[in-house]
Design a protein around this motif. Structure first.
Motif, mmCIF file in Angstrom:
data_model
loop_
_atom_site.group_PDB
_atom_site.id
_atom_site.type_symbol
_atom_site.label_atom_id
_atom_site.label_comp_id
_atom_site.label_asym_id
_atom_site.label_seq_id
_atom_site.Cartn_x
_atom_site.Cartn_y
_atom_site.Cartn_z
ATOM 1 N N LEU A 169 69.843 -65.025 27.723
ATOM 2 C CA LEU A 169 70.905 -64.151 27.228
ATOM 3 C C LEU A 169 70.901 -62.877 28.056
ATOM 4 C CD1 LEU A 169 73.063 -63.297 25.135
ATOM 5 C CD2 LEU A 169 71.185 -62.431 23.707
ATOM 6 N N ASP A 170 72.012 -62.607 28.741
ATOM 7 C CA ASP A 170 72.161 -61.398 29.557
ATOM 8 C C ASP A 170 73.120 -60.444 28.857
ATOM 9 O OD1 ASP A 170 70.527 -62.285 31.714
ATOM 10 O OD2 ASP A 170 72.181 -63.543 32.403
ATOM 11 N N LEU A 171 72.679 -59.176 28.677
ATOM 12 C CA LEU A 171 73.459 -58.182 27.954
ATOM 13 C C LEU A 171 74.132 -57.200 28.907
ATOM 14 C CD1 LEU A 171 70.895 -57.421 25.102
ATOM 15 C CD2 LEU A 171 72.778 -59.067 25.093
ATOM 16 N N PRO A 172 75.184 -56.519 28.456
ATOM 17 C CA PRO A 172 75.905 -55.574 29.313
ATOM 18 C C PRO A 172 75.056 -54.420 29.826
ATOM 19 C CG PRO A 172 77.230 -56.140 27.404
ATOM 20 C CD PRO A 172 75.855 -56.708 27.161
ATOM 21 N N THR A 175 69.821 -55.790 30.110
ATOM 22 C CA THR A 175 68.707 -56.476 29.463
ATOM 23 C C THR A 175 68.889 -57.988 29.558
ATOM 24 O OG1 THR A 175 68.450 -54.649 27.898
ATOM 25 C CG2 THR A 175 67.393 -56.739 27.324
ATOM 26 N N LYS A 176 67.781 -58.697 29.806
ATOM 27 C CA LYS A 176 67.825 -60.149 29.896
ATOM 28 C C LYS A 176 66.748 -60.744 28.991
ATOM 29 C CE LYS A 176 67.881 -63.997 33.174
ATOM 30 N NZ LYS A 176 67.982 -64.368 34.613
ATOM 31 N N HIS A 177 67.175 -61.650 28.113
ATOM 32 C CA HIS A 177 66.235 -62.363 27.243
ATOM 33 C C HIS A 177 66.080 -63.792 27.756
ATOM 34 C CE1 HIS A 177 66.231 -59.245 24.105
ATOM 35 N NE2 HIS A 177 67.531 -59.124 24.335
ATOM 36 N N THR A 178 64.831 -64.263 27.805
ATOM 37 C CA THR A 178 64.551 -65.641 28.208
ATOM 38 C C THR A 178 63.568 -66.258 27.221
ATOM 39 O OG1 THR A 178 64.853 -65.092 30.552
ATOM 40 C CG2 THR A 178 63.712 -67.140 30.055
ATOM 41 N N GLY A 197 68.593 -65.340 21.896
ATOM 42 C CA GLY A 197 68.148 -63.952 21.824
ATOM 43 C C GLY A 197 68.953 -63.174 20.817
ATOM 44 N N GLU A 198 68.664 -61.881 20.730
ATOM 45 C CA GLU A 198 69.360 -61.003 19.799
ATOM 46 C C GLU A 198 69.579 -59.639 20.429
ATOM 47 O OE1 GLU A 198 66.078 -59.020 16.928
ATOM 48 O OE2 GLU A 198 66.176 -61.210 16.775
ATOM 49 N N PHE A 199 70.478 -58.858 19.851
ATOM 50 C CA PHE A 199 70.754 -57.515 20.357
ATOM 51 C C PHE A 199 71.408 -56.686 19.257
ATOM 52 C CE2 PHE A 199 74.500 -60.054 21.072
ATOM 53 C CZ PHE A 199 75.567 -59.211 20.803
#
Length: 239
Positions: A169-172, A175-178, A197-199
């Motif tokens: 999950l790549d955020l604006p 941040t990158k969740h793997t 992922g979450e944000f």
């Protein structure tokens, strides 16, 4: 929406996202969510829905963007929720009949007064999975922690994967969740969630997010079905 075994958490049941019902509680959907409802592509007669039925329509959802997204408002938290449908995702080899077949799954929502057929892909001879998608978070509810999860189902009497599923999950804000999940811990023929992922929805996370799922399976033993990508408030998973 109880955790099973996984590398960093577990797969979780995926029946809740279409089962919520309005309970007539105080409070209600925001003007933003009502405006989104007005843009529904299904049902086409959304503007003629009786005022007394609007709470149920908002709770159970409509289709947007040429029927490639489902949108609804969680009836306890009054937060916007989305399911990005497979036709809005990039699926490697989805146009090759030898790799994937597109089948119909029925969805029954109050606002349609009947079932609606949704096309979902089922893997055939493809051993490598690569599913990617994007979503504009600016339609989400502010100051809310959201989860992003692939809603999937395994078919076959003896599913077999060559490697764990990798989710990103790549955020604006950069941040990158793997994460990785072991799909073999999932029961077959049941919809489950593989969480990417979450944000927290706020100024820094307003914009396009990108999500992906990768994995290798035994195409002779495993059928993989994608229902969509769920984007919903984290707290709603406990209901």
């Amino acid at each position: 929406m109880a955790a099973g075994a996984a590398t960093n958490g577990g797969s979780i049941p995926a029946d809740k996202e279409t089962d919520s019902r309005s309970k007539g509680k105080e409070g209600g959907p925001s003007l933003n969510s009502l405006a989104l409802m007005r843009n529904a592509t299904t049902p086409a007669n959304i503007s003629s829905v009786d005022v007394k039925d609007w709470r149920c329509v908002v709770s159970e959802g409509v289709l947007l963007k040429n029927n490639t997204q489902k949108f609804w408002v969680e009836d306890k938290l009054h937060k916007n929720c989305f399911l990005v449908l497979p036709k809005a995702c990039d699926i490697a080899g989805d146009d090759e009949e030898s790799c994937w077949s597109w089948i119909t799954k029925e969805e029954k929502w109050f606002s349609f007064r009947s079932t609606v057929d949704i096309l979902v892909p089922k893997s055939k001879k493809s051993s490598c999975l690569l599913i990617q998608g994007r979503f504009d978070t600016r339609v989400l509810s502010p100051n809310t922690t959201y989860e992003v999860a692939f809603v999937v189902q395994l078919a076959g009497t003896n599913p077999e994967w060559y490697s764990p599923a990798k989710l990103e999950l790549d955020l604006p804000d950069g941040t990158k969740h793997t994460r990785t999940e072991d799909p073999l811990q999932m029961p077959v023929y049941e919809w489950r969630e593989l969480r990417a992922g979450e944000f927290m929805m706020g100024p820094k996370t307003g914009g396009k997010i990108c999500f992906s799922l990768q994995g290798r399976l035994d195409p002779e033993k495993t059928g993989f079905i994608l229902k969509g990508v769920l984007i919903h408030p984290k707290d709603s998973a406990k209901q």
